[in-house]
Design a protein around this motif. Sequence first.
Motif, PDB file in Angstrom:
ATOM      1  N   UNK A  96     -18.674  18.060  -3.633  1.00 50.56           N
ATOM      2  CA  UNK A  96     -19.738  17.091  -3.352  1.00 50.56           C
ATOM      3  C   UNK A  96     -19.870  16.050  -4.465  1.00 50.56           C
ATOM      4  N   UNK A  97     -19.885  16.508  -5.707  1.00 49.98           N
ATOM      5  CA  UNK A  97     -20.062  15.566  -6.820  1.00 49.98           C
ATOM      6  C   UNK A  97     -18.820  14.729  -7.081  1.00 49.98           C
ATOM      7  N   UNK A  98     -17.644  15.283  -6.806  1.00 48.94           N
ATOM      8  CA  UNK A  98     -16.432  14.481  -6.963  1.00 48.94           C
ATOM      9  C   UNK A  98     -16.508  13.247  -6.080  1.00 48.94           C
ATOM     10  N   UNK A  99     -17.013  13.420  -4.859  1.00 52.55           N
ATOM     11  CA  UNK A  99     -17.151  12.273  -3.966  1.00 52.55           C
ATOM     12  C   UNK A  99     -18.297  11.356  -4.381  1.00 52.55           C
ATOM     13  N   UNK A 100     -19.387  11.933  -4.825  1.00 58.89           N
ATOM     14  CA  UNK A 100     -20.502  11.099  -5.273  1.00 58.89           C
ATOM     15  C   UNK A 100     -20.062  10.161  -6.395  1.00 58.89           C
ATOM     16  N   UNK A 101     -19.315  10.713  -7.343  1.00 56.20           N
ATOM     17  CA  UNK A 101     -18.959   9.910  -8.503  1.00 56.20           C
ATOM     18  C   UNK A 101     -17.754   9.012  -8.241  1.00 56.20           C
ATOM     19  N   UNK A 102     -16.854   9.452  -7.363  1.00 58.44           N
ATOM     20  CA  UNK A 102     -15.790   8.543  -6.929  1.00 58.44           C
ATOM     21  C   UNK A 102     -16.396   7.344  -6.217  1.00 58.44           C
ATOM     22  N   UNK A 143      -8.241  16.124   2.379  1.00 58.09           N
ATOM     23  CA  UNK A 143      -9.592  15.654   2.077  1.00 58.09           C
ATOM     24  C   UNK A 143      -9.800  14.269   2.686  1.00 58.09           C
ATOM     25  N   UNK A 144     -11.042  13.846   2.871  1.00 53.98           N
ATOM     26  CA  UNK A 144     -11.298  12.468   3.296  1.00 53.98           C
ATOM     27  C   UNK A 144     -10.853  11.493   2.209  1.00 53.98           C
ATOM     28  N   UNK A 145     -10.153  10.447   2.618  1.00 50.24           N
ATOM     29  CA  UNK A 145      -9.736   9.431   1.652  1.00 50.24           C
ATOM     30  C   UNK A 145      -9.782   8.037   2.284  1.00 50.24           C
ATOM     31  N   UNK A 155     -18.740  10.416   9.364  1.00 48.63           N
ATOM     32  CA  UNK A 155     -17.949  11.647   9.461  1.00 48.63           C
ATOM     33  C   UNK A 155     -16.476  11.277   9.309  1.00 48.63           C
ATOM     34  N   UNK A 156     -16.019  11.051   8.081  1.00 46.69           N
ATOM     35  CA  UNK A 156     -14.651  10.579   7.859  1.00 46.69           C
ATOM     36  C   UNK A 156     -13.607  11.647   8.181  1.00 46.69           C
ATOM     37  N   UNK A 157     -12.456  11.171   8.626  1.00 48.34           N
ATOM     38  CA  UNK A 157     -11.352  12.078   8.917  1.00 48.34           C
ATOM     39  C   UNK A 157     -10.791  12.653   7.627  1.00 48.34           C
ATOM     40  N   UNK A 158     -10.095  13.773   7.758  1.00 45.11           N
ATOM     41  CA  UNK A 158      -9.407  14.392   6.629  1.00 45.11           C
ATOM     42  C   UNK A 158      -7.950  13.923   6.616  1.00 45.11           C
ATOM     43  N   UNK A 159      -7.516  13.410   5.469  1.00 47.44           N
ATOM     44  CA  UNK A 159      -6.129  12.980   5.305  1.00 47.44           C
ATOM     45  C   UNK A 159      -5.303  14.097   4.708  1.00 47.44           C
ATOM     46  N   UNK A 160      -4.037  14.152   5.087  1.00 44.00           N
ATOM     47  CA  UNK A 160      -3.097  15.083   4.472  1.00 44.00           C
ATOM     48  C   UNK A 160      -2.999  14.753   2.986  1.00 44.00           C
ATOM     49  N   UNK A 161      -3.194  15.753   2.137  1.00 45.35           N
ATOM     50  CA  UNK A 161      -3.166  15.484   0.694  1.00 45.35           C
ATOM     51  C   UNK A 161      -1.823  14.916   0.242  1.00 45.35           C
TER      52      UNK A 161
END
Length: 520
Positions: A96-102, A143-145, A155-161
């Motif tokens: 959660x925080x990785x996305x908040x700060x990204x 993950x969503x990117x 509701x973003x899609x999940x991309x292949x890492x």
Amino acid sequence: MKKIFYSSMMMLLLFTSCENYLDVNEDQTNRADFTDLAPKQMLAGAINNYTNHQIITLGNYGNRAAYVWGLNSGYTSTDAAWTYTFDSSSYRTIFENSYLFADNFQDILDKETQFPNYSYHFGIAKVMKVMSMDYVTALYGDAPYTEAFNSAITAPKYDDDKTIIPALFKELDQAKAYFNSPSANVVGLGAEDIVFHGDLTKWKKFINTVELRLLLRLTKTTDAALVSLRTTRFAALNANKNFITEDVTVNPGFNTSTLNSRTPVFRAYGQNESFSAATSANLANAAGDFAARLVNGTLNDANITTGIVDPRRSRIFTLIGTSVVGNVQGVFPLTAISKIPTFYTGRTGASTEIANKNGAERDAYLMQAAESHFLQAEAIERGYLTGVAKAEFDAGVTASFNFYSRGFGTIVLAALNPTTYLASIAGKNGLDYTGSTNKISAIMTQKYIALAEWNGIELYIDHMRTGFPVLPLPFGVVQTNRPNRLIYPTSEYSSNSANVPNVSVGEIFTVNAKTPYYLQ
């Protein structure tokens, strides 16, 4: 998931006499003037938020998962890092925080049309966003990117890492371009650069070092596209071997006034807000048995032959008697265990007031010079970069000794001698470069000692991708290996259920399509 701009701690206030970055604690999207904020007004808060995340949230999990920390005497815990009972609530704030700060950094980048002359600010935002997303892919995989930072998509899609990784390298290229080819009327970096204080050369070196770190994530991959990417990127990096040579610090003006205005290590592992008692994290976390035996010189097996007491050990953990006493993870200790030392928290000085001031105002560390040298040593040893691996290995040890010799606040420390230490470990398997049958093992073990506590998440990822240092499992776990990933948080399963992959506990302990890219 939705696009949010979050500032847990601070924002640059312009037109004030002191430009105190620590005064504002709010979600900046709630500000009436948010659309008018320039990148320079947003950068310091974004950097500081990420630094707190790396040191506290990622560090807490990494230090436990890499067996740096165990439990202190008198404490029990059901923490998944020790019990391996992971679920969607385990370490949820990492995701959660990785996305908040990204997203903090993406919001700066979204200002380019409105503020085109902030090239250097955009370059910093790019590399910091990449660092956030790197940990998402390394710890979760897909993950969503591509849709993650679009406010119109809730509701973003999940991309292949495996598709995200090349995109992150492209973002690093864009970060370099912002520095190398800035706008004609570029706005210089001012006090909002709380890392290198406007030194563009150091920022370029840092971007290269982050790229080196990410490239070494690919050492184990067998994916043809990623192998090709690794080869191509290393060839380009090898032509410009320009990496950081000093510790990378962050300090926006840490002070004692409030809990959130203090340096992250002291805030989490030092004293509570009123300075009346140690924090719960300070009391509960203590030396792990593996790390204790490593610095005590009592590890002697097929992987590491020691017998050498590490001169840094009393600055890594407290001593009980004449040695570090560690906790066997999974066991609830009843006898005294070595704790987090005052060197780590910084709480030391001639009086309680001075000790608290020294700790609260101390620099935070984004990356150590030692890590840069060990990254280079590994890359050279693997044939990815040209150079002398032993020279970088020795430089990494020396940088770590310099780090542990550096005073802070009013504290002056006796210097530790790396030359004497390097001579003492000569011929020791797993510690000395020349004397080790597996050079990567020696590099990873010395890197482990250097970064222990300060960047535990890197130690965990290193162990997972290289197998070194060889770590025992917590006592009592039924699994035969460490988890390859974490489970997506409950918040994703509730708000983005149509897209988030279902990950079972069993799947995190096996290599499968849901395993992060760097372990496939």
